[in-house]
Design a protein around this motif. Structure first.
Motif, short mmCIF file in Angstrom:
data_model
loop_
_atom_site.label_atom_id
_atom_site.label_comp_id
_atom_site.label_asym_id
_atom_site.label_seq_id
_atom_site.Cartn_x
_atom_site.Cartn_y
_atom_site.Cartn_z
N HIS A 790 0.87 -1.27 -0.17
CA HIS A 790 0.01 0.11 -0.04
C HIS A 790 0.79 1.33 0.08
N GLY A 791 1.97 1.17 -0.42
CA GLY A 791 3.07 2.39 -0.59
C GLY A 791 3.72 3.00 0.65
N ALA A 792 3.67 2.20 1.80
CA ALA A 792 4.49 2.52 2.86
C ALA A 792 5.86 2.08 2.78
N SER A 793 6.74 2.92 3.25
CA SER A 793 8.34 2.62 3.36
C SER A 793 8.85 3.16 4.51
N VAL A 794 9.69 2.32 4.98
CA VAL A 794 10.51 2.67 6.16
C VAL A 794 11.65 2.13 6.21
#
Length: 950
Positions: A790-794
């Motif tokens: 869903h486009g999350a980045s860490v």
């Protein structure tokens, strides 16, 4: 001369390109192996990679006899893969995210089936690069927009594991300054700044300056921290900015942020108040407004992208007050406006052109304790501050890509006194308008120490490269050159600075103004070749880089000043450097499924240079010397013509303390110390001086912990060689006598060495290479990167490192031997932890956050204090000293040193030479041992000095 050099250089470059299979700035790649249902390899499979990012939209290759394929030199973006072979079902794989400088492994299995049958395979994008030894952090457009930072390249860089900025930038508080990125013992000047693969560092500070950029202009930023290839000279951070290029649809974005002084924590503590500080540095106000928009001029043929920005970060200056008692504010802003044109000339030829104009203004430039009305300076709006670039790209075939480009960086500026503070030259008011510095009270009044200063740095770049894929080999060759000049000049009221202690005149800083100096970087050629050779699970990366560096002092002249005659010098060519830098790396796909890679590399890099030794040795450069001043007539004006008799009427200056050849340029003199040469001023260079370099070792492992989640562990060792050494050949240890001084930390007695009055003016500094000196850095880094659904980045991690230096030979001043062996000084390891990322929310919103913590030790192991305000104080590593200068405790010693700008010394003309005194050592036994060791070392060095003299 330059035209002939350029003509021959261009011929060399064209010949290089003609003889080799090709040259290109490699970016990313997709590789893999195609097998059938039984596990057998499949040659002859057509593999296509499709993306809007490609010039030709689709790039295809055919698998070799081992069933392997390589599609190289791909722009970052989202790709769809198609695998076809007659008699087998077509296999498709979509939504493969390919970041910059990454090799994605995409394997496929094909089954017998009808030609019209298509099998779509789903799966997460690869996150482990099993063919490259590099370690890089990619910040996509979404991350650049979402993560709260100062929105400068340096503020994004400080999010990367292992990188430490010279000053922390929280929310853009230091966005107005060019804060260098420190990595593995490399200073900020070792950072290689690249725009679309072409270098774009400035001329100042051996390349330490960078452009004030608008991040809206970039699609991605990539920070590479280990194992840079042969296309890069320096071993620091490699920062590549991938530009936005517009498209057939009109699109754009706007970003804004701001802050007020009431939104920050208190900048002063009871401990600082007890030391005498009444008002600390603080943010007075901050705002940033930037935007970018792009579209088409001719559909599918010509696109444009434009961006603009205005940022202001006004800061309240520590213990600087306006006449009404309010705290003085340094008011400043930077404006940018840029445009990029991209033309698809033919299906296989693309041309881009880019220009970015910058305007920087500071109304009151000052440090702590300055009088804002008289002692601050004005940075006038920049007359010509710009970066420009042109680049041609041609994917000749699926195996060959050629690129060539030109870049230019100018940063012209003029800083001067406040209106009404610069009287006519030579008038009575001019003599009375010298700056006043009280070293006990920490104040500067009456005039700005920097005076009237202009700077014109120009640096140009040429780059050509080509990549060629042949079976298991991916070869790359290239030719690069950079050249330019830096001209600067200073005039100073009275040509002197008046120094006081608690209001009592003590000394005068004599200057050789007016002065104008200029150095030229005639050429810095780099020719390189490298190859990535894949052998089953092994990939061998090897290459070599040859460099040629030539700098010179230009023909120049300066008019007579108060303390110097007319001067003429140049031109003179500095020692020429020719160097080889081999590169070697090995990666191993541990499990064969591209999920775990073991990596090792050893690479040699050259330390960054632009001026080489030309700027430091130019006899026309700005120079100062400290002499005793006694205000005999009580008029508070330094008086006395050059050569007068001290302490007689009209002569308040002790010229006997002035170096004998201060500011003098003897006809026929040389800055190169050849037999029989006549020195120019107070410095010469050894004709055999060598270019400093380093060798970096990297051992690491990268593993896919979960789909789209990778972790990495790295050990990095950097050894530095050919350390610079400065010797005063007119002095020896016998010219010094021991004296006892009180430590500024705890008042304990410290043994220092004082030069005799008879030898104080004997100064001839020889710049050479220390054959025995050593410096090294060890670093351990643990990092992770997660591209979540869903486009999350860490991303983030932790790193700990330490730099040590041992340089105890060749000095003529015994004070330089105190704590010269830092392995005995208890220097701590510096540890950092960082995490940053973004998460999409509903209604098109996005949430971003970052957290960084590390211990800030002011002063590097070499004793250089960081650039910045003198009141950036962190206990127990730094403290305020009585004269208001910055004090840095590092490596067991206290370094009293002024904060300086990247270019020249114009901001700190009033500062005397650095004062280095030992810091307190806890425990009397330790203090006694350190004192005995230092004294014994001085005795041994004095004996060696006498033996060498004989």
């Amino acid at each position: 001369m330059r035209s002939r050099v350029m003509a021959s250089s261009f011929v060399v470059a064209l010949t290089w390109l003609a003889l080799l299979p090709g040259v290109a700035h490699a970016q990313s790649a997709i590789v893999g192996v195609i097998r059938d249902a039984s596990g057998g390899v499949m040659p002859g499979v057509t593999v296509e990679a499709a993306s809007p990012q490609l010039i030709e939209k689709v790039r295809s290759v055919v698998t070799d006899e081992r069933g392997t394929y390589q599609i190289r030199d791909l722009r970052p973006g989202v790709y769809g893969m198609t695998f076809t072979l007659p008699g087998f079902s077509t296999v498709k794989r979509d939504a493969i995210e390919l970041p910059t400088d990454f090799t994605a492994t995409v394997n496929a299995e094909m089954r017998v089936g009808a030609i019209e049958e298509t099998v779509t395979v789903s799966g997460a994008s690869p996150v482990v690069d099993v063919q490259s030894t590099t370690k890089a952090q990619v910040l996509t457009r979404d991350l650049l927009d979402a993560i709260p930072t100062g929105r400068t390249a340096q503020s994004y860089g400080q999010l990367v594991t292992g990188v430490t900025n010279a000053q922390p930038d929280v929310g853009g508080a230091h966005a107005m300054n060019q804060v260098g990125m420190v990595l593995h013992g490399n200073a900020g000047k070792e950072t290689t700044v690249m725009l679309d693969g072409i270098q774009l560092n400035g001329m100042c500070g051996n390349g330490s300056t960078q452009a004030y950029t608008n991040t809206q202009s970039y699609e991605e930023m990539v920070f590479q921290t280990t194992s840079a290839g042969a296309d890069v000279s320096a071993g620091g951070v490699r920062q590549n900015m991938v530009p936005r290029q517009g498209g057939n649809d009109l699109h754009g974005s706007v970003n804004a942020y701001g802050s007020r002084h009431t939104w920050q924590a208190a900048s002063i503590t009871p401990d600082l108040i007890a030391r005498g500080l009444t008002k600390g540095d603080s943010l007075d106000g901050l705002y940033d407004l930037e935007g970018g928009v792009g579209g088409k001029i001719v559909r599918d043929r010509l696109w444009w992208f434009a961006a603009a920005r205005e940022i202001s970060a006004n800061s309240a200056v520590a213990d600087a007050f306006n006449p009404d008692g309010s705290q003085a504010v340094q008011d400043q802003h930077v404006d940018n406006a840029s445009i990029r044109l991209t033309s698809q000339i033919t299906p296989r030829n693309r041309f881009t052109a880019y220009i970015d104009r910058v305007n920087k203004y500071i109304g009151h430039d000052m440090l702590a304790g300055y009088d804002p009305v008289k002692a601050s300076r004005v940075w006038e709006p920049s007359k010509l501050y710009q970066q420009l670039q042109a680049k041609w790209t041609s994917p000749v075939s699926s195996r060959l890509l050629i690129e060539a480009g030109y870049g230019e960086y100018r940063a012209q500026r003029h800083t001067t006194y406040q209106p009404g503070i610069e009287p006519p030259y030579g008038s009575a008011e001019w003599f009375a308008a010298a700056f006043h510095q009280d070293t006990s009270r920490g104040t500067v009044t009456n005039a700005a120490p920097g005076g009237n200063y202009y700077l014109i740095p120009v640096r140009k770049f040429f780059s050509s490269s080509a990549s060629y894929v042949a079976g298991a080999h991916t070869m790359k060759f290239g030719a690069q050159d950079t050249w330019g000049f830096l001209e600067q000049g200073t005039t100073l009221n009275g040509a002197v600075g008046q120094i006081y202690q608690n209001g009592v005149p003590t000394s005068a800083a004599i200057y050789n103004t007016p002065e104008r100096d200029r150095f030229t970087m005639n050429a810095q050629w780099g020719l390189y070749g490298q190859d990535a050779w894949t052998m089953k699970r092994f990939t061998l990366n090897y290459g070599v880089r040859w460099e040629y560096f030539r700098s010179s002092i230009a023909a120049e002249s300066s008019a007579a000043g108060r303390f110097v005659p007319d001067r003429v010098f140049g031109p003179e060519v500095m020692p020429i450097w020719k160097t080889w830098s081999p590169r070697l790396g090995v990666t191993y796909d541990l499990s064969g499924n591209a999920k775990t890679a073991i990596k090792f590399s050893v690479n040699k890099y050259q330390l960054s240079v632009t001026n080489g030794v030309a700027a430091a040795l130019n006899p026309m450069r700005l120079q100062s010397a400290s002499v005793t001043w006694r205000d005999l007539n009580g008029d508070d004006i330094v008086q006395g013509p050059i050569g007068c008799t001290f302490n007689t009427p009209g002569c308040e200056i002790n010229f006997a303390q002035l170096p004998r050849n201060f500011g003098l340029i003897t006809p026929g003199c040389s800055t190169i110390a050849t037999p029989g040469s006549i020195p120019c001023g107070t410095a010469q260079v050894d004709p055999n001086v060598r270019r400093p370099d380093e060798v970096m070792f990297n051992l690491g492992v990268q593993h896919e912990l979960l789909p789209r989640v990778s972790v990495a562990a790295n050990w990095v060792r950097t050894n530095f060689y050919n350390l610079a050494l400065t010797q005063n050949v007119l002095q020896s240890f016998s010219d010094y006598t021991p004296v006892q001084i009180a430590s500024p930390l705890d008042g304990s007695a410290i043994t220092m060495y004082n030069v005799s009055a008879a030898r104080q003016s004997a100064v001839l500094n020889l710049n050479t290479t220390d054959p025995q000196g050593s410096m090294w850095n060890n670093a351990v880094e643990l990092s992770f990167n997660a591209r979540l659904p869903h486009g999350a980045s860490v991303f983030g991690g932790t790193a700990t490192d330490r730099t040590l230096q041992v340089q105890c030979d060749g000095f003529s001043n015994p004070n330089q031997l105190l704590y010269c062996d830092q392995t005995r000084s208890g220097i701590p390891w510096n540890t950092q932890f960082k995490i940053a990322g973004s998460v999409p929310l509903q209604w098109g919103l996005q949430f971003g956050a970052s957290f960084t913590t590390y211990k800030y030790t002011y002063g590097t192991p070499t004793g250089n204090a960081p650039v910045g305000s003198v009141w950036l104080i962190t206990r127990p590593h730094a403290r305020k000293v009585a004269d208001g200068r910055q004090a840095a405790v590092a490596a067991g010693y206290l370094v009293v040193q002024c904060a300086q700008q990247p270019c020249g010394v114009h901001r700190a003309l009033h500062e005397l030479p650095d004062i280095v005194v030992p810091a307190a050592v806890h425990g009397s036994a330790a203090t006694t041992r350190e004192g005995r060791d230092a004294s014994e070392m001085v005795r041994k060095k004095e004996k060696l000095w006498r033996e060498r003299s004989l």
